[in-house]
Design an enzyme around this catalytic site. Structure first.
Site, PDB file in Angstrom:
ATOM      1  N   LYS A  15      -0.117  -3.799   2.175  1.00 25.51           N
ATOM      2  CA  LYS A  15      -1.056  -3.806   3.302  1.00 25.51           C
ATOM      3  C   LYS A  15      -2.043  -4.951   3.076  1.00 25.51           C
ATOM      4  O   LYS A  15      -2.948  -4.842   2.255  1.00 25.51           O
ATOM      5  CB  LYS A  15      -1.792  -2.469   3.415  1.00 25.51           C
ATOM      6  CG  LYS A  15      -2.666  -2.367   4.651  1.00 25.51           C
ATOM      7  CD  LYS A  15      -3.354  -1.016   4.732  1.00 25.51           C
ATOM      8  CE  LYS A  15      -4.130  -0.882   6.043  1.00 25.51           C
ATOM      9  NZ  LYS A  15      -5.149  -1.933   6.212  1.00 25.51           N
ATOM     10  N   ASP A  17      -4.980  -7.811   3.775  1.00 22.05           N
ATOM     11  CA  ASP A  17      -6.338  -7.766   4.306  1.00 22.05           C
ATOM     12  C   ASP A  17      -6.569  -9.020   5.148  1.00 22.05           C
ATOM     13  O   ASP A  17      -6.986 -10.062   4.645  1.00 22.05           O
ATOM     14  CB  ASP A  17      -7.347  -7.691   3.151  1.00 22.05           C
ATOM     15  CG  ASP A  17      -8.746  -7.350   3.639  1.00 22.05           C
ATOM     16  OD1 ASP A  17      -8.874  -6.884   4.787  1.00 22.05           O
ATOM     17  OD2 ASP A  17      -9.702  -7.539   2.872  1.00 22.05           O
ATOM     18  N   ARG A  20      -4.380  -8.649  12.021  1.00 21.13           N
ATOM     19  CA  ARG A  20      -3.073  -8.293  12.565  1.00 21.13           C
ATOM     20  C   ARG A  20      -2.758  -9.238  13.722  1.00 21.13           C
ATOM     21  O   ARG A  20      -3.611  -9.505  14.573  1.00 21.13           O
ATOM     22  CB  ARG A  20      -3.102  -6.852  13.037  1.00 21.13           C
ATOM     23  CG  ARG A  20      -1.795  -6.335  13.630  1.00 21.13           C
ATOM     24  CD  ARG A  20      -0.778  -6.020  12.540  1.00 21.13           C
ATOM     25  NE  ARG A  20       0.382  -5.372  13.130  1.00 21.13           N
ATOM     26  CZ  ARG A  20       0.461  -4.062  13.353  1.00 21.13           C
ATOM     27  NH1 ARG A  20      -0.554  -3.280  13.034  1.00 21.13           N
ATOM     28  NH2 ARG A  20       1.552  -3.542  13.869  1.00 21.13           N
ATOM     29  N   GLU A  65       0.485 -10.496   9.729  1.00 20.90           N
ATOM     30  CA  GLU A  65      -0.938 -10.545   9.388  1.00 20.90           C
ATOM     31  C   GLU A  65      -1.317 -11.985   9.067  1.00 20.90           C
ATOM     32  O   GLU A  65      -0.654 -12.648   8.268  1.00 20.90           O
ATOM     33  CB  GLU A  65      -1.202  -9.658   8.168  1.00 20.90           C
ATOM     34  CG  GLU A  65      -2.643  -9.287   7.954  1.00 20.90           C
ATOM     35  CD  GLU A  65      -3.001  -7.961   8.604  1.00 20.90           C
ATOM     36  OE1 GLU A  65      -4.181  -7.587   8.528  1.00 20.90           O
ATOM     37  OE2 GLU A  65      -2.122  -7.299   9.189  1.00 20.90           O
ATOM     38  N   PHE A 103       6.035  -9.167   8.851  1.00 24.78           N
ATOM     39  CA  PHE A 103       6.683  -7.966   8.321  1.00 24.78           C
ATOM     40  C   PHE A 103       7.591  -7.263   9.330  1.00 24.78           C
ATOM     41  O   PHE A 103       8.218  -6.254   8.997  1.00 24.78           O
ATOM     42  CB  PHE A 103       5.664  -6.967   7.768  1.00 24.78           C
ATOM     43  CG  PHE A 103       4.480  -6.688   8.653  1.00 24.78           C
ATOM     44  CD1 PHE A 103       4.597  -5.931   9.801  1.00 24.78           C
ATOM     45  CD2 PHE A 103       3.232  -7.181   8.306  1.00 24.78           C
ATOM     46  CE1 PHE A 103       3.509  -5.662  10.595  1.00 24.78           C
ATOM     47  CE2 PHE A 103       2.117  -6.916   9.102  1.00 24.78           C
ATOM     48  CZ  PHE A 103       2.267  -6.158  10.249  1.00 24.78           C
ATOM     49  N   GLU A 163      -4.793  -4.303   0.149  1.00 24.62           N
ATOM     50  CA  GLU A 163      -5.502  -3.042   0.353  1.00 24.62           C
ATOM     51  C   GLU A 163      -4.706  -1.808  -0.055  1.00 24.62           C
ATOM     52  O   GLU A 163      -5.275  -0.752  -0.289  1.00 24.62           O
ATOM     53  CB  GLU A 163      -5.882  -2.890   1.822  1.00 24.62           C
ATOM     54  CG  GLU A 163      -6.949  -3.859   2.293  1.00 24.62           C
ATOM     55  CD  GLU A 163      -7.383  -3.525   3.702  1.00 24.62           C
ATOM     56  OE1 GLU A 163      -8.511  -3.029   3.850  1.00 24.62           O
ATOM     57  OE2 GLU A 163      -6.605  -3.745   4.638  1.00 24.62           O
ATOM     58  N   LYS A 182      -0.050   4.636   6.053  1.00 23.52           N
ATOM     59  CA  LYS A 182      -0.850   3.650   5.329  1.00 23.52           C
ATOM     60  C   LYS A 182      -1.475   4.330   4.122  1.00 23.52           C
ATOM     61  O   LYS A 182      -2.172   5.332   4.264  1.00 23.52           O
ATOM     62  CB  LYS A 182      -1.923   3.053   6.229  1.00 23.52           C
ATOM     63  CG  LYS A 182      -1.361   2.229   7.384  1.00 23.52           C
ATOM     64  CD  LYS A 182      -2.466   1.675   8.265  1.00 23.52           C
ATOM     65  CE  LYS A 182      -1.891   0.888   9.424  1.00 23.52           C
ATOM     66  NZ  LYS A 182      -2.963   0.357  10.322  1.00 23.52           N
TER      67      LYS A 182
END
Length: 312
Positions: A15, A17, A20, A65, A103, A163, A182
């Site tokens: 995940k 940081d 998005r 991201e 992703f 994250e 998540k």
């Protein structure tokens, strides 16, 4: 620890940081970048637009991201500066380059893949990325179906600003309400109580401080989630109101980066609480998300780690 899955049944991805971003290369090869809320990001990230135009075929939608790196760590504040400074985007693309970590793929080659199982979408995504040249700011996200390796990632990757993990069933579709989990990396540490919202009689949330390693001053470092009745009953009597002249904080605080300045009650910085925090910060000065109170610690404020160090 991430929930285990049979090999091939679950995918684990870091995940990141950042911002998005949905990237669209339309049928005429025009490229557009959209935030999760539909805001156009083209002007801010020309260094992403060009490589998408050069390497990704027309009729493709990607999900990923936008991130920036600084001193070997993901730097969310740098991504914010890139967006805020979009009038100087060409200069910032040189001084603060961005990367687009991809992703998922929603469409390609005229095919809508949203109802295609994730395992098949990821296979097509890997094929798309075979044409990406070395050194490109377009990057394929790391992924694994090995829960033990994912556990190592969850332990080690927060050191570089990741994250946590996004956990996706291999057969999941790209649809609203999709069944993705998540899992954020969190650590326990201590902080000094410098103020409260609500009242001393019944504090609603604690405003926390950390002493700065360079100045020695207590700076605002974040806020807690809403206290339970039991927590408020325990902590409230331990707090003592501080006079404005004896406290380093202003009479209003911006308690998080999205909020307006908030009035609160200053307290003498004598009480230390143990908290659970995730690794996301705003410019390295405060925890971005509300932290959870675990307990009151019987230690002196000078024993609390400095700055935003999470080590206990």
């Amino acid at each position: 620890m991430p929930p285990p899955g049979r090999p091939g049944s679950t995918f684990y991805q870091p995940k990141y940081d950042g911002y998005r971003c949905l990237a669209r290369v339309d049928d005429s090869s025009g490229v557009h970048l959209y935030s999760r809320r539909g805001t156009l990001l083209d002007e801010a990230f020309p260094d992403i637009i060009g490589p998408l135009y050069a390497s990704i075929p027309a009729g493709t939608w990607l999900d990923g991201e936008i991130v920036c790196w600084s001193r070997g760590r993901l730097d969310f504040a740098a991504v914010q500066r890139r967006y805020a400074g979009r009038g100087r985007a060409a200069d910032l693309a040189v001084t603060t380059p961005a990367h687009y970590v991809v992703f998922d793929v929603l469409e390609t080659g005229g095919r809508d893949l949203r109802r295609t199982p994730l395992r098949a979408r990821l296979k097509l995504l890997r094929e798309l990325f075979r044409r990406i040249p070395a050194g490109s700011p377009l990057t394929l996200s790391m992924q694994t179906d090995d829960s033990e390796l994912a556990a190592v990632w969850l332990e080690e990757m927060p050191k570089v600003g990741v994250e946590g993990l996004v956990i996706k069933p291999a057969g999941s579709l790209y649809l609203p309400g999709r069944s993705w989990l998540k899992l954020k990396a969190r650590q326990t540490t201590e902080a000094v109580v410098g103020g409260v919202t609500g009242s001393l009689r019944r504090p609603a949330a604690l405003l926390l401080g950390r002493y700065a390693s360079d100045t020695g001053r207590l700076h605002y470092a974040g806020r807690t989630t809403q206290l339970t009745d039991a927590q408020a009953k325990l902590i409230g009597p331990m707090l003592t109101r501080a006079a404005a002249a004896d406290h380093p904080w202003p009479d209003q605080l911006t308690v998080n980066w999205r909020s307006k300045p908030t009035r609160y009650t200053r307290v003498q910085p004598l009480v230390v609480v143990e908290i659970r925090a995730d690794i996301a910060t705003d410019q390295g000065r405060r925890w971005r998300h509300a932290v959870r109170v675990l307990r009151v610690r019987d230690i002196a404020p000078e024993e609390v780690p400095l700055d935003l160090d999470l080590e206990t």
